[in-house]
Design a protein around this motif. Structure first.
Motif: not given
Lengths: 40, 215
Positions: B188-211
């Motif tokens: 998320l701090e690097m310059n690969d937009p596809k990797a960023k999107n995938e990580m952001a998607s994982l983060y949102e999904e994990i947050k949803e599970k924790l919630l």
């Protein structure tokens, strides 16, 4: 063949692990450099 | 305090990369994060050592006390545990620690790797006799989307058999992910937009599970 008995509590569950892993003169360093060298 | 344990006895599935990247995602979201390294390779400690920002604290716990120690870290918003290696007492302690949150099991999209993941699922099954452990499989290091289809059938069977869910997010095999740990950065701090999107998607999904645990 005998059926393995299920652990009776958490402590026994943890002790029934299959393996025990070991976590880690030429004196040779600042911590961050040590970790860089370690960075396997 | 929320806990995410990233574990699989199978090596090379990206446990440390995912654990470190999740820690960064939470830190960027202004959460206080403790990264616990329970893997003999100590990659997560190395990640913290080379990270320039001081936003993530990291410690190693190399004795089977993780499940007992977690409640003592209540001053952190999020705890991420990197639990690698084989079926050791430390590994089992990490699995029990997931009862304070969720267990995330990364696997590669090959039938062989998915079968190898069953060893971890068997330990999880035994652990569930003592605590509720919400668990999720994550397909990691995808090279081509069509390869996933071949492995999906095996994964679905395992997921059903061991009562675990499969996350919707897939992480592809990308240089950014491979470099992130040794550079001390999250994708998320690097310059690969596809990797960023995938990580952001994982983060949102994990947050949803924790919630969903709080509800």
């Amino acid at each position: 063949m005998a059926i393995p008995r299920k652990p009776k509590d958490v402590d026994e569950f943890i002790k029934t692990a299959k393996v025990e892993e070991k976590h880690s003169p030429k004196k040779f360093l600042p911590y961050d450099l040590w970790m860089k060298l370690k960075m396997v | 305090m929320q806990t995410i344990v990233v574990a699989n006895q199978k090596g090379g599935v990206g446990k440390s990369t995912i654990a470190c990247n999740l820690a960064v995602a939470f830190a960027l979201d202004q959460k206080s994060v403790l990264l616990i390294d329970a893997d003999t390779q100590e990659s997560a400690l190395g990640f913290r050592a080379v990270r320039e920002k001081d936003d993530i604290k990291a410690i190693a716990i190399t004795k089977p006390t993780i499940h007992k120690d977690i409640p003592g870290f209540g001053n952190f918003d999020v705890i991420v545990v990197d639990a690698g290696g084989r079926d050791s007492s430390v590994f089992r302690s990490a699995i029990m620690a997931a009862s304070y949150g969720i267990l995330l099991i990364p696997t590669l999209p090959s039938v062989y790797d998915i079968w190898a993941t069953e060893d971890t699922l068997k330990v999880l099954k035994d652990a569930r006799a003592f605590a509720d452990i919400p668990s999720y499989l994550l397909i990691n290091q995808v090279i081509r989307a069509n390869i996933v289809k071949e492995a999906e059938e095996s994964l679905n069977e395992l997921a059903q058999q061991y009562e675990v869910d499969i996350l919707k997010t897939r992480l592809f095999s990308r240089v950014a992910f491979r470099n992130s740990v040794k550079e001390g950065k999250g994708v998320l701090e690097m310059n690969d937009p596809k990797a960023k999107n995938e990580m952001a998607s994982l983060y949102e999904e994990i947050k949803e599970k924790l919630l969903s645990l709080v509800k």
